[in-house]
Design a protein around this motif. Structure first.
Motif, PDB file in Angstrom:
ATOM      1  N   VAL A  23       0.954  -1.163  -0.091  1.00 46.63           N
ATOM      2  CA  VAL A  23       0.035  -0.212  -0.015  1.00 46.63           C
ATOM      3  C   VAL A  23       0.806   1.297  -0.009  1.00 46.63           C
ATOM      4  O   VAL A  23       0.630   2.127  -0.682  1.00 46.63           O
ATOM      5  CB  VAL A  23      -0.919   0.087   1.281  1.00 46.63           C
ATOM      6  CG1 VAL A  23      -1.591   1.210   1.263  1.00 46.63           C
ATOM      7  CG2 VAL A  23      -1.914  -1.052   1.027  1.00 46.63           C
ATOM      8  N   LEU A  24       1.771   1.300   0.958  1.00 46.31           N
ATOM      9  CA  LEU A  24       2.610   2.252   0.933  1.00 46.31           C
ATOM     10  C   LEU A  24       3.469   2.633  -0.364  1.00 46.31           C
ATOM     11  O   LEU A  24       3.657   3.674  -1.044  1.00 46.31           O
ATOM     12  CB  LEU A  24       3.925   2.158   1.885  1.00 46.31           C
ATOM     13  CG  LEU A  24       4.956   3.274   2.255  1.00 46.31           C
ATOM     14  CD1 LEU A  24       4.331   4.681   2.723  1.00 46.31           C
ATOM     15  CD2 LEU A  24       6.229   2.623   3.028  1.00 46.31           C
TER      16      LEU A  24
ATOM     17  N   HIS B  47     -18.206   1.924  -7.628  1.00 44.98           N
ATOM     18  CA  HIS B  47     -19.148   2.747  -6.740  1.00 44.98           C
ATOM     19  C   HIS B  47     -19.339   2.218  -5.305  1.00 44.98           C
ATOM     20  O   HIS B  47     -19.845   2.739  -4.318  1.00 44.98           O
ATOM     21  CB  HIS B  47     -20.551   2.788  -7.312  1.00 44.98           C
ATOM     22  CG  HIS B  47     -21.352   1.625  -7.653  1.00 44.98           C
ATOM     23  ND1 HIS B  47     -20.909   1.068  -8.838  1.00 44.98           N
ATOM     24  CD2 HIS B  47     -22.101   0.795  -6.920  1.00 44.98           C
ATOM     25  CE1 HIS B  47     -21.559  -0.144  -8.830  1.00 44.98           C
ATOM     26  NE2 HIS B  47     -22.497  -0.050  -7.917  1.00 44.98           N
ATOM     27  N   THR B  48     -19.005   0.907  -5.142  1.00 45.28           N
ATOM     28  CA  THR B  48     -19.043   0.189  -4.069  1.00 45.28           C
ATOM     29  C   THR B  48     -18.023   0.357  -3.070  1.00 45.28           C
ATOM     30  O   THR B  48     -18.125  -0.055  -1.760  1.00 45.28           O
ATOM     31  CB  THR B  48     -19.288  -1.367  -4.112  1.00 45.28           C
ATOM     32  OG1 THR B  48     -17.962  -1.822  -4.414  1.00 45.28           O
ATOM     33  CG2 THR B  48     -20.695  -1.651  -4.967  1.00 45.28           C
ATOM     34  N   GLU B  52     -12.402   3.023   1.325  1.00 45.99           N
ATOM     35  CA  GLU B  52     -11.331   2.306   1.688  1.00 45.99           C
ATOM     36  C   GLU B  52      -9.989   2.472   0.728  1.00 45.99           C
ATOM     37  O   GLU B  52     -10.238   2.888  -0.609  1.00 45.99           O
ATOM     38  CB  GLU B  52     -11.898   0.709   1.340  1.00 45.99           C
ATOM     39  CG  GLU B  52     -11.178  -0.459   1.970  1.00 45.99           C
ATOM     40  CD  GLU B  52     -11.817  -1.566   1.576  1.00 45.99           C
ATOM     41  OE1 GLU B  52     -11.084  -2.620   1.411  1.00 45.99           O
ATOM     42  OE2 GLU B  52     -12.880  -1.610   1.104  1.00 45.99           O
ATOM     43  N   GLU B  53      -8.991   1.755   0.899  1.00 41.83           N
ATOM     44  CA  GLU B  53      -7.846   2.106   0.137  1.00 41.83           C
ATOM     45  C   GLU B  53      -8.078   0.974  -1.155  1.00 41.83           C
ATOM     46  O   GLU B  53      -8.491  -0.064  -0.956  1.00 41.83           O
ATOM     47  CB  GLU B  53      -6.546   1.255   0.892  1.00 41.83           C
ATOM     48  CG  GLU B  53      -5.834   2.074   1.957  1.00 41.83           C
ATOM     49  CD  GLU B  53      -4.785   3.234   1.000  1.00 41.83           C
ATOM     50  OE1 GLU B  53      -4.650   3.001   0.139  1.00 41.83           O
ATOM     51  OE2 GLU B  53      -4.330   4.071   1.884  1.00 41.83           O
ATOM     52  N   LEU B  55      -6.163  -0.668  -3.111  1.00 41.95           N
ATOM     53  CA  LEU B  55      -5.304  -1.897  -3.394  1.00 41.95           C
ATOM     54  C   LEU B  55      -5.909  -3.073  -2.473  1.00 41.95           C
ATOM     55  O   LEU B  55      -6.109  -3.995  -3.188  1.00 41.95           O
ATOM     56  CB  LEU B  55      -3.845  -1.465  -3.085  1.00 41.95           C
ATOM     57  CG  LEU B  55      -2.894  -2.677  -3.322  1.00 41.95           C
ATOM     58  CD1 LEU B  55      -2.839  -3.024  -4.837  1.00 41.95           C
ATOM     59  CD2 LEU B  55      -1.559  -2.514  -3.099  1.00 41.95           C
ATOM     60  N   PRO B  56      -6.045  -3.115  -1.161  1.00 44.15           N
ATOM     61  CA  PRO B  56      -6.837  -4.183  -0.683  1.00 44.15           C
ATOM     62  C   PRO B  56      -8.056  -4.678  -1.240  1.00 44.15           C
ATOM     63  O   PRO B  56      -8.319  -5.692  -1.353  1.00 44.15           O
ATOM     64  CB  PRO B  56      -6.828  -3.999   0.686  1.00 44.15           C
ATOM     65  CG  PRO B  56      -5.784  -2.621   0.926  1.00 44.15           C
ATOM     66  CD  PRO B  56      -5.923  -1.894  -0.292  1.00 44.15           C
ATOM     67  N   TRP B  57      -8.794  -3.599  -1.732  1.00 39.44           N
ATOM     68  CA  TRP B  57     -10.086  -4.128  -2.407  1.00 39.44           C
ATOM     69  C   TRP B  57      -9.517  -4.721  -3.779  1.00 39.44           C
ATOM     70  O   TRP B  57     -10.555  -5.676  -4.202  1.00 39.44           O
ATOM     71  CB  TRP B  57     -10.855  -2.680  -2.805  1.00 39.44           C
ATOM     72  CG  TRP B  57     -12.130  -2.825  -3.488  1.00 39.44           C
ATOM     73  CD1 TRP B  57     -13.315  -3.478  -2.623  1.00 39.44           C
ATOM     74  CD2 TRP B  57     -12.690  -2.551  -4.630  1.00 39.44           C
ATOM     75  NE1 TRP B  57     -14.411  -3.322  -3.612  1.00 39.44           N
ATOM     76  CE2 TRP B  57     -13.932  -2.765  -4.707  1.00 39.44           C
ATOM     77  CE3 TRP B  57     -11.839  -1.826  -5.549  1.00 39.44           C
ATOM     78  CZ2 TRP B  57     -14.581  -2.454  -5.878  1.00 39.44           C
ATOM     79  CZ3 TRP B  57     -12.446  -1.474  -6.922  1.00 39.44           C
ATOM     80  CH2 TRP B  57     -13.906  -1.855  -7.110  1.00 39.44           C
ATOM     81  N   LEU B  58      -8.775  -4.077  -4.559  1.00 37.82           N
ATOM     82  CA  LEU B  58      -8.613  -4.845  -5.642  1.00 37.82           C
ATOM     83  C   LEU B  58      -8.148  -6.131  -5.699  1.00 37.82           C
ATOM     84  O   LEU B  58      -8.343  -7.197  -6.395  1.00 37.82           O
ATOM     85  CB  LEU B  58      -7.504  -3.982  -6.559  1.00 37.82           C
ATOM     86  CG  LEU B  58      -7.875  -2.810  -7.153  1.00 37.82           C
ATOM     87  CD1 LEU B  58      -6.766  -1.656  -7.634  1.00 37.82           C
ATOM     88  CD2 LEU B  58      -9.011  -2.998  -8.409  1.00 37.82           C
ATOM     89  N   TYR B  59      -7.206  -6.348  -4.497  1.00 34.52           N
ATOM     90  CA  TYR B  59      -6.602  -7.758  -4.156  1.00 34.52           C
ATOM     91  C   TYR B  59      -7.589  -8.486  -4.009  1.00 34.52           C
ATOM     92  O   TYR B  59      -7.598  -9.848  -4.253  1.00 34.52           O
ATOM     93  CB  TYR B  59      -5.543  -7.549  -2.765  1.00 34.52           C
ATOM     94  CG  TYR B  59      -4.199  -7.281  -3.150  1.00 34.52           C
ATOM     95  CD1 TYR B  59      -3.584  -7.095  -4.425  1.00 34.52           C
ATOM     96  CD2 TYR B  59      -3.397  -7.039  -2.185  1.00 34.52           C
ATOM     97  CE1 TYR B  59      -2.522  -6.851  -4.648  1.00 34.52           C
ATOM     98  CE2 TYR B  59      -2.185  -6.500  -2.324  1.00 34.52           C
ATOM     99  CZ  TYR B  59      -1.504  -6.507  -3.414  1.00 34.52           C
ATOM    100  OH  TYR B  59      -0.222  -6.018  -3.752  1.00 34.52           O
TER     101      TYR B  59
END
Lengths: 268, 166
Positions: A23-24, B47-48, B52-53, B55-59
């Motif tokens: 993330v960073l 849109h959901t 949130e960050e 990257l974790p969502w894409l992961y």
């Protein structure tokens, strides 16, 4: 027993999690940090600094090979196409009745087992009435794999994958023979015999990156109830090639069914 | 989501998502396709994402898609064939053999076990962080990770498992 703990060895050694470092590393430039503790750790840790730098360097190389504009254009193009459900609805109420009528006409007019090719390339041949199918998927320069279209020319570096359809559980082997008679096993990637598969359509695991050989090539999928040995497939392909004096040969004499795909390969 | 945002996200996170897909699928070619699918879904469902960050969502999208692919692979190819890495292609850092087995175990587990294992082993979260991320207790995380190991052991010693038995 492999307990996967080594996958998280860095965390166990007291460093931030892989997720936090990623993330960073991939945060937008100038964006405020959402994890000041992680940033503070990285500032004082050479190992984590190196890890973050490496990730950023790898990203830069990745984007050189796969530019953002071209990628997003392809995604937007896909997004404009109807969704799976819409396609299903269109197929159910539009294409299906026409397809059924066309299929009935074909069954009435064409005898089973007749070769579909008449010398045009590429051709797909069906042996017997069993609907064994082979679709070659081609990926070039990192783009998503797309089905091979008639008239396409392949080049060195193209990555091929294979989608098969078999009517029942059995064994699959895929081999290529070029116009010099050289046989190469394409599937399985390792192992000396055909691989068990279940009935239906599937994209087979693994891929093949084409070398710089140019000329015509014929890829054949062998589907058999019992496994075939690589050496017997190779011998049968060579015999068929030598008997016909080239790639336009009849299906090799092996148990089961086979289907072939012929393409031309040119230099880059 | 605007087209410019999609392009920006790809420039920021495309490599990370691709790397994740390569680690799970152990195939550059399949990871290329998966990357396209992940960003297509991100475009449709951006849109959901609420504060949130990304990257974790894409992961998470990538993990689910890749595990679906691994499950399809497991359904169609024998255990003997999938035990060995399918291709000799460059892959992201990490033990290739170990990640290959990791993917097979994920494919054989139920979704809650999969989610816990991915956060713990790939994202390197602690059990407490996994629990917070999944909204469950640490005890539950511990049980899911134990289940994951048990499925891995069974896969190594007893052959193929069906989907969702972990």
């Amino acid at each position: 027993m492999n307990d996967f703990e080594s996958l998280r060895a860095s965390r166990e050694a007291g460093h931030p999690s892989a997720q936090a470092l990623e993330v960073l590393a991939f945060a937008p430039p100038g964006g405020g940090s959402q994890a000041p503790d992680v940033e503070a750790h990285v500032r004082g840790c050479e190992s984590c600094q190196a890890r973050v730098s490496l990730l950023r360097e790898e990203r830069a190389r990745f984007l050189q090979a796969r530019p953002a504009r071209a990628f997003s254009a392809r995604v937007l193009e896909s997004a404009r196409r109807p969704s799976v459900w819409e396609r299903y609805r269109l197929w159910l109420f539009g294409t299906l009745p026409v397809a059924v009528a066309a299929a009935v006409a074909v069954v009435l007019l064409v005898s089973p087992g007749m070769r579909s090719g008449n010398g045009d390339r590429p051709q797909v041949t069906f042996k017997g009435a069993t609907p064994v199918r082979l679709e070659v998927l081609v990926s070039r320069e990192g783009q998503p794999a797309a089905p091979f279209r008639p008239g396409d020319v392949l080049r060195a570096g193209d990555v091929l994958r294979f989608r098969s359809f078999v009517p029942e559980a059995g064994h699959v082997f895929i081999a290529n023979i070029d116009d010099a008679g050289q046989v190469t096993t394409y599937f399985p990637a390792s192992g000396a015999r055909s691989v068990p598969v279940e009935a239906g359509e599937q994209v087979l695991p693994g891929s093949v990156t084409l070398d710089d050989w140019t000329g015509d090539e014929r890829i054949t999928l062998f589907f058999s109830p019992e496994p075939l040995e690589a050496r017997e497939v190779e011998a049968a392909l060579r015999r068929a090639f030598e008997r016909a004096g080239g790639l336009d040969f009849e299906a090799p004499e092996l148990p089961g069914h086979s289907v072939s795909h012929v393409h031309r390969k040119e230099s880059r | 989501m605007e087209a410019a945002t999609l392009e920006q996200w790809y420039a920021l996170y495309g490599y990370a998502v691709h790397r994740r897909c390569v680690r799970l699928l152990q195939s550059e070619a399949e990871a290329d396709d998966a990357l396209h699918e992940v960003f297509l879904r991100a475009w449709r469902y951006a849109h959901t994402l609420e504060g949130e960050e990304p990257l974790p969502w894409l992961y998470r999208i990538a993990d689910r898609h890749c595990v679906d692919l691994l499950r399809q692979r497991a359904r169609h190819v024998s255990t003997e064939e999938v035990r060995a890495p399918a291709v000799d292609e460059p892959v992201a850092p990490g033990s290739s053999e170990q990640l290959h087995l990791f993917g097979q175990v994920l494919a054989a587990c139920k979704d809650p076990v999969r989610d816990a294992a991915v956060l713990y082993y790939l994202d390197e979260l602690t059990q407490d962080e996994v629990a917070e991320s999944l909204g469950c207790s640490r005890k539950t995380v511990k049980e899911r990770l134990a289940r994951f190991k048990a499925v891995g052991l069974q896969l190594l010693t007893g052959g193929r498992r069906k989907r969702g038995t972990g």
